[in-house]
Design a protein around this motif. Sequence first.
Motif, PDB file in Angstrom:
ATOM      1  N   ARG A 429       0.825  -1.196   0.000  1.00 46.91           N
ATOM      2  CA  ARG A 429       0.000   0.000   0.000  1.00 46.91           C
ATOM      3  C   ARG A 429       0.861   1.247   0.000  1.00 46.91           C
ATOM      4  O   ARG A 429       1.873   1.335   0.695  1.00 46.91           O
ATOM      5  CB  ARG A 429      -0.910  -0.014   1.223  1.00 46.91           C
ATOM      6  CG  ARG A 429      -1.900   1.140   1.288  1.00 46.91           C
ATOM      7  CD  ARG A 429      -2.821   0.953   2.478  1.00 46.91           C
ATOM      8  NE  ARG A 429      -2.068   0.874   3.722  1.00 46.91           N
ATOM      9  CZ  ARG A 429      -2.615   0.552   4.890  1.00 46.91           C
ATOM     10  NH1 ARG A 429      -3.886   0.242   4.958  1.00 46.91           N
ATOM     11  NH2 ARG A 429      -1.862   0.509   5.967  1.00 46.91           N
ATOM     12  N   GLY A 431       1.056   5.773  -0.081  1.00 46.08           N
ATOM     13  CA  GLY A 431       0.793   6.796   0.915  1.00 46.08           C
ATOM     14  C   GLY A 431      -0.670   7.128   1.110  1.00 46.08           C
ATOM     15  O   GLY A 431      -1.172   7.143   2.230  1.00 46.08           O
ATOM     16  N   THR A 432      -1.404   7.402   0.018  1.00 45.73           N
ATOM     17  CA  THR A 432      -2.798   7.813   0.143  1.00 45.73           C
ATOM     18  C   THR A 432      -3.632   7.152  -0.939  1.00 45.73           C
ATOM     19  O   THR A 432      -3.127   6.747  -1.989  1.00 45.73           O
ATOM     20  CB  THR A 432      -2.931   9.346  -0.013  1.00 45.73           C
ATOM     21  OG1 THR A 432      -2.439   9.743  -1.294  1.00 45.73           O
ATOM     22  CG2 THR A 432      -2.171  10.073   1.087  1.00 45.73           C
ATOM     23  N   GLY A 433      -4.910   7.075  -0.663  1.00 46.57           N
ATOM     24  CA  GLY A 433      -5.845   6.573  -1.662  1.00 46.57           C
ATOM     25  C   GLY A 433      -5.464   5.203  -2.168  1.00 46.57           C
ATOM     26  O   GLY A 433      -5.092   4.306  -1.422  1.00 46.57           O
ATOM     27  N   ARG A 435      -2.901   4.508  -4.076  1.00 50.43           N
ATOM     28  CA  ARG A 435      -1.520   4.459  -4.522  1.00 50.43           C
ATOM     29  C   ARG A 435      -0.841   3.168  -4.054  1.00 50.43           C
ATOM     30  O   ARG A 435      -1.144   2.619  -3.007  1.00 50.43           O
ATOM     31  CB  ARG A 435      -0.747   5.668  -4.018  1.00 50.43           C
ATOM     32  CG  ARG A 435      -1.234   6.981  -4.622  1.00 50.43           C
ATOM     33  CD  ARG A 435      -0.402   8.161  -4.122  1.00 50.43           C
ATOM     34  NE  ARG A 435      -0.880   9.413  -4.701  1.00 50.43           N
ATOM     35  CZ  ARG A 435      -0.334  10.596  -4.464  1.00 50.43           C
ATOM     36  NH1 ARG A 435       0.728  10.674  -3.651  1.00 50.43           N
ATOM     37  NH2 ARG A 435      -0.824  11.684  -5.027  1.00 50.43           N
ATOM     38  N   ARG A 436       0.131   2.703  -4.863  1.00 42.94           N
ATOM     39  CA  ARG A 436       0.876   1.486  -4.556  1.00 42.94           C
ATOM     40  C   ARG A 436       2.365   1.801  -4.488  1.00 42.94           C
ATOM     41  O   ARG A 436       2.907   2.552  -5.312  1.00 42.94           O
ATOM     42  CB  ARG A 436       0.647   0.412  -5.625  1.00 42.94           C
ATOM     43  CG  ARG A 436      -0.798   0.041  -5.836  1.00 42.94           C
ATOM     44  CD  ARG A 436      -1.416  -0.549  -4.583  1.00 42.94           C
ATOM     45  NE  ARG A 436      -0.741  -1.791  -4.185  1.00 42.94           N
ATOM     46  CZ  ARG A 436      -1.013  -2.433  -3.052  1.00 42.94           C
ATOM     47  NH1 ARG A 436      -1.901  -1.938  -2.205  1.00 42.94           N
ATOM     48  NH2 ARG A 436      -0.379  -3.560  -2.764  1.00 42.94           N
ATOM     49  N   THR A 465       4.336   9.089  -8.753  1.00 39.87           N
ATOM     50  CA  THR A 465       4.273  10.272  -7.889  1.00 39.87           C
ATOM     51  C   THR A 465       5.517  10.448  -7.032  1.00 39.87           C
ATOM     52  O   THR A 465       5.709  11.502  -6.426  1.00 39.87           O
ATOM     53  CB  THR A 465       3.049  10.174  -6.964  1.00 39.87           C
ATOM     54  OG1 THR A 465       3.159   9.002  -6.145  1.00 39.87           O
ATOM     55  CG2 THR A 465       1.759  10.108  -7.777  1.00 39.87           C
ATOM     56  N   GLU A 483       6.376   5.128  -6.190  1.00 40.73           N
ATOM     57  CA  GLU A 483       4.955   5.045  -5.874  1.00 40.73           C
ATOM     58  C   GLU A 483       4.146   5.285  -7.149  1.00 40.73           C
ATOM     59  O   GLU A 483       4.429   6.221  -7.914  1.00 40.73           O
ATOM     60  CB  GLU A 483       4.593   6.077  -4.814  1.00 40.73           C
ATOM     61  CG  GLU A 483       3.235   5.851  -4.186  1.00 40.73           C
ATOM     62  CD  GLU A 483       3.027   6.752  -2.977  1.00 40.73           C
ATOM     63  OE1 GLU A 483       2.971   6.232  -1.845  1.00 40.73           O
ATOM     64  OE2 GLU A 483       2.933   7.985  -3.173  1.00 40.73           O
ATOM     65  N   ASP A 485       0.399   5.998  -8.787  1.00 35.37           N
ATOM     66  CA  ASP A 485      -0.992   6.407  -8.636  1.00 35.37           C
ATOM     67  C   ASP A 485      -1.731   5.972  -9.899  1.00 35.37           C
ATOM     68  O   ASP A 485      -1.612   6.608 -10.949  1.00 35.37           O
ATOM     69  CB  ASP A 485      -1.097   7.919  -8.466  1.00 35.37           C
ATOM     70  CG  ASP A 485      -2.541   8.377  -8.216  1.00 35.37           C
ATOM     71  OD1 ASP A 485      -3.452   7.521  -8.270  1.00 35.37           O
ATOM     72  OD2 ASP A 485      -2.740   9.581  -7.977  1.00 35.37           O
TER      73      ASP A 485
END
Length: 515
Positions: A429, A431-433, A435-436, A465, A483, A485
Motif C-alpha cells: 500500500r 501513501g494515500t488513496g 496508490r501502490r 508520484t 509510488e 498512482d
Amino acid sequence: MPAPLGSRAPTRRAVLAAGVGLVAGAGLTGAAAADPPPLPAAGAAFDRESLIALARERAKAPYVAPRTDDLPPLLRNLGREPYGAIRTAPGRGIWEGEGLPFTLEPLQRGSLFVNPVQIYLVEEGRLVPLPYARDRFRADGIELPELPPEAGYSGLRVRARLGQGEPFEAAVFQGASFFKMAARGQSLGVTARALTLRPADARGEEFPLFRALFVERPGGDGALVLHALIESASAVAALRFALAPGERDTVCDVEGVLFARQPLDHLGLGGAQASFLFGPLDRRNVDDVRASVHATDGLAILNGAGEAIWRPVHNPDSLQISSFVDENPKGFGLMQRARTFRDYEDDATHWESRPALWLTPREPWGPGAVTLLEIPSDSEANENILAYWRPKEALVAGAEMRFAYRQHWAWDRPEPPPLARVTASRGGRGGTGGRRLFLVDFAGEGLAGSGSLDIALSAAPGTITRQELVGDPAAKTARVLFELDPGSERASELRLVLRRGGRPVSETWLYRWTP
C-alpha cells in the motif's frame, strides 16, 4: 520462425491436460475414414527419420479418439496420494543393475493419468516393445488389477547416476505431452510442454498427447536419447530429446518436426508452466505462515535486440495475457531466483530447490512473441503460470515445420549478461488513496562503477508520484523505491531500468500491476 517445410475457472490446466485421452497401440475406438498407420511392430528398424515418416503419414489420416475405458475403476478413481504411493518394485527398473548411467521406470496408469502410452526400447537399431507388467509396481495397501500386455503405461521416469553417486530423479515424461527434468540436488518443479495449442483461446485449448516413447540404449557419453510421437486432432509431431544430467544443470536438446492436420494459427513452442501462489510482490488475500509459495518467480527474456528483461509473475484476480513481441529471441524461461530456505519457510516442500528452465533457440525463430499467461489460482498444486514462444506466421493444413532448442534445467540461467540483475521485488500500500508502493532491488558489477545512476521509470497508464534511488557502490547494490498512482485505471504497465551515461547497467524490470 522455425523453418516451415511446406505449404478462477481455468486454474486446473495441468489436471485437465492429464485427463484427456491418448491413442494407444491397441484398443482404438471409432472407425475412421482412413485408419492411421499403426505403431511399428517388435523388431522393426528404427531411427529418427522413420519416426518422422510415421508422423507424416499419421497426419494425413483423421484423428482417432483414444480408448481409456479399459482401465478398471480402482485405478481410474485413485486419489492423488494413493496414486503417488505406487512405486517401481525393487529390481524392476529397466537397465537396473547393468552398470549404465540411467534406469527407466515405466509409470502406472491411473488417477489423472489414464491415457495409455506405448514404450519401446531401441536396441541396436531395432524396436523392443515394453509390454505392461503388473509386477513392475509396488503399491502398499492397493491390490493392483491385472491388465493386458498392450495396456501400456502412463509415461516414464528417468533416474540418472553421476559417477559413484546415488541415482536421482532426472526426468519424467507423463501427462498430455508434458515433461519435467532436474539437476542433481533439485526436486522436480517447472513443467515443459512438447507442444502447446490454443492456450487461453476462446476456441478452447487443445492438448497434444504422447502416443509412444522410444528410448535408445545409452552409450558412454552420459546422455540419454528419447524419441516421442505426439498427436492431437490438429497436429502430429515427432520429437527427439537428448538429455545430459549434471551437477549444476541438466541440459536437454529438443528437435521436432510438426505436421499440421488442421490450420494452426495459435501454436506455442518451448512451453513451460509452473505454480505461483504468492510472493513478496503479491500477497493479496494471503493468510499463510510461509513467506512465499511458488515454483517460479519470474519470466526472463533475452530478446533479439539483446535486451535482458525480468518480468516478475503474479497470481491475478482474472486471467492476464502478456505478449513480448520480438524477432529471433536469444532465449527465455521461467526462473526461480529466490534460493534460500528463508525465502519460503516451507519445511515440507522446499521450493528453493526447484529448477529454473532456460531455453535457447538453435536457429533463428523469426517474428513472433514470448507469451505469458497468468491464471488465477487458489492452490499451490495448480500450474497457473505458462510461458511459450508464439510464431507470428500460421501454419496451413498439411504444412510441416521443424524447430530445435536447448533447455537448461538449472539453478540459474547459463551465461547471464553482464548487467545488474533484479534480486527482489516488493509491493504494498502506498501513501494515500489507491496508490501502490514498490521496492525493486538490483545487484551486480554494473553498479560498482563511477558516475551517477539514472532511473528510467515509466507507467502506462498511471502516474509515478515518487521515486528514489538508494545505491551502495561498494556492495554493488541499488534499490529503487517508487509510488504509482493508477487513478481510476485497472491495470498499469510498469517499466524500470538503471542507466549510467545513457547506457543500461541493469536488466529491464517489467510488471503489470492490477488491483
